[in-house]
Design an enzyme around this catalytic site. Sequence first.
Site, short mmCIF file in Angstrom:
data_model
loop_
_atom_site.label_atom_id
_atom_site.label_comp_id
_atom_site.label_asym_id
_atom_site.label_seq_id
_atom_site.Cartn_x
_atom_site.Cartn_y
_atom_site.Cartn_z
CG ASP A 218 -1.47 -9.66 4.42
OD1 ASP A 218 -0.45 -9.26 3.43
OD2 ASP A 218 -2.64 -9.80 3.99
CG PHE A 219 -4.97 -5.68 3.08
CD1 PHE A 219 -4.52 -4.81 2.16
CD2 PHE A 219 -6.27 -5.42 3.51
CE1 PHE A 219 -5.35 -4.20 1.33
CE2 PHE A 219 -7.22 -4.60 2.69
CZ PHE A 219 -6.73 -3.80 1.68
CB ALA A 220 -2.06 -3.11 8.55
CD GLU A 243 0.88 -5.74 3.01
OE1 GLU A 243 1.40 -5.71 1.83
OE2 GLU A 243 0.23 -6.17 3.29
CD1 TRP A 245 2.24 0.31 -0.58
CD2 TRP A 245 2.03 -2.18 -1.19
NE1 TRP A 245 2.61 0.02 -2.01
CE2 TRP A 245 2.59 -1.49 -2.08
CE3 TRP A 245 1.95 -3.42 -0.96
CZ2 TRP A 245 3.01 -2.03 -3.42
CZ3 TRP A 245 2.05 -4.03 -1.96
CH2 TRP A 245 2.77 -3.36 -3.35
CD GLN A 272 1.29 12.64 10.12
OE1 GLN A 272 2.05 13.51 10.05
NE2 GLN A 272 0.64 12.06 11.31
CG ASP A 279 0.61 8.26 16.71
OD1 ASP A 279 1.20 7.62 17.51
OD2 ASP A 279 0.44 9.29 16.16
CD1 TRP A 320 9.38 13.33 10.49
CD2 TRP A 320 7.26 12.90 9.95
NE1 TRP A 320 8.75 14.32 9.62
CE2 TRP A 320 7.64 13.99 9.36
CE3 TRP A 320 5.99 12.26 9.77
CZ2 TRP A 320 6.57 14.69 8.56
CZ3 TRP A 320 5.12 12.73 9.04
CH2 TRP A 320 5.34 13.90 8.46
CG HIS A 332 5.42 -11.52 -0.36
ND1 HIS A 332 5.80 -10.60 0.83
CD2 HIS A 332 3.98 -11.76 -0.45
CE1 HIS A 332 4.81 -10.43 1.21
NE2 HIS A 332 3.63 -10.82 0.57
CG ASP A 333 2.60 -8.36 -1.98
OD1 ASP A 333 2.29 -9.53 -2.83
OD2 ASP A 333 2.47 -8.17 -0.91
#
Length: 396
Positions: A218-220, A243, A245, A272, A279, A320, A332-333
């Site tokens: 979550d919330f990466a 995630e 985002w 990107q 990466d 890509w 859910h968001d």
Amino acid sequence: MSLRLGRPYLLQPRRQGFHKFLPSIMGDHDNVFDENYEQTDTGAVIRNGREILFQAFNWESHKCDWSGNLECKVHDIAKSGFTSAWLPPPTHSIAPQGYLPQNLYSLNSSYGSEDMLKALLLKMKQCKVRAMADIVINHRVGTVVGHGGMHNRFDGILLPWDEHAVTSCSGGLGNRSTGDNFHGVPNIDHTQPFVRRDIIAWLKWLRSSVGFQDFRFDFARGFSAKFVKEYIEAAKPMFSIGEYWDSCNYNGHDLDYNQVMITALNADGHRQRIINWIDGTGQLSAAFDFTTKGVLQEAVKGQLWRLCDCRGKPPGVMGWWPSRAVTFLDNHDTGSTQAHWPFPANHIMEGYAYILTHPGIPTVFYDHFYDWGDSVHDEIVKLTFENIKTSTVGHL
């Protein structure tokens, strides 16, 4: 950070025109890829090119016996061709949806008790559907007030961290965050060795003792991808998704055609940035393809020209790096009762026809599959089996 203008890209034979709803090969099938269930190679799932993910909850799921509800649906989920089911956050949280965690070792949540969760995971194992845990480790709410008047101490529970486990930019005594701040709550300082040691032990516990096989981070954006790499290498989930985002590029209310945005001033466009995050995990994790979602939900409104970028490839991450692109319409968001960025309701089946017949790892949302009627459910199943029947391996 490397600029990627094109990953090696193998266009799979299964991918056909997304207006065509392909013939059903439905039946009382077991999951046809059950040989992957007990895999220990963390790269095997990404390499096989045959994953279909099911998001098994929405924003309101905490309001009922959700573990029991899902247990009754596991056989249908399996026979519909889903290889992994993303479950809601499994641990105790001060918010019922699970995204403000506190006691990470308590499996009693708003979605059900520890015993109910373990019964669900056992049923999933029997039906050869992998269980994906929603890993919320960007932030954690303390049990008592500490430095600066914040709830940034975790006394009286397992992992009894003090303020040094919390970033200085969110009210703690740790180092500055290595990512974006999640406002209003203590953000975890992943640069602290004791924090990473404890998180790794917890992830290993979820993996080996509780029964989860896959992870969704979550919330990466909130912490460096290099820590995700460390966690994956240590806990060895079969499959991981981040995630990452952030906002697509808009010109007023209109979505920009080119989400790559290669200019002298900005060589790091929307997809990107997602590629850079992947990466950063050492290519061990996939990521949700928010670029494809943003483009596709404009394209289905009569702007199909958006579905080909300036180099003739699909315009999202799938164009890509398809083996790391997890495509979806809503979650859910973005959908559910929050509806922060919903896919056009009258074009849902066009959207599924696209993501289930194009490269990438497609995701089906619970609401669409179970709450929109039998006809939508059955049309999605037709597409999942066409995906399975004609997929090919090796789109690295």
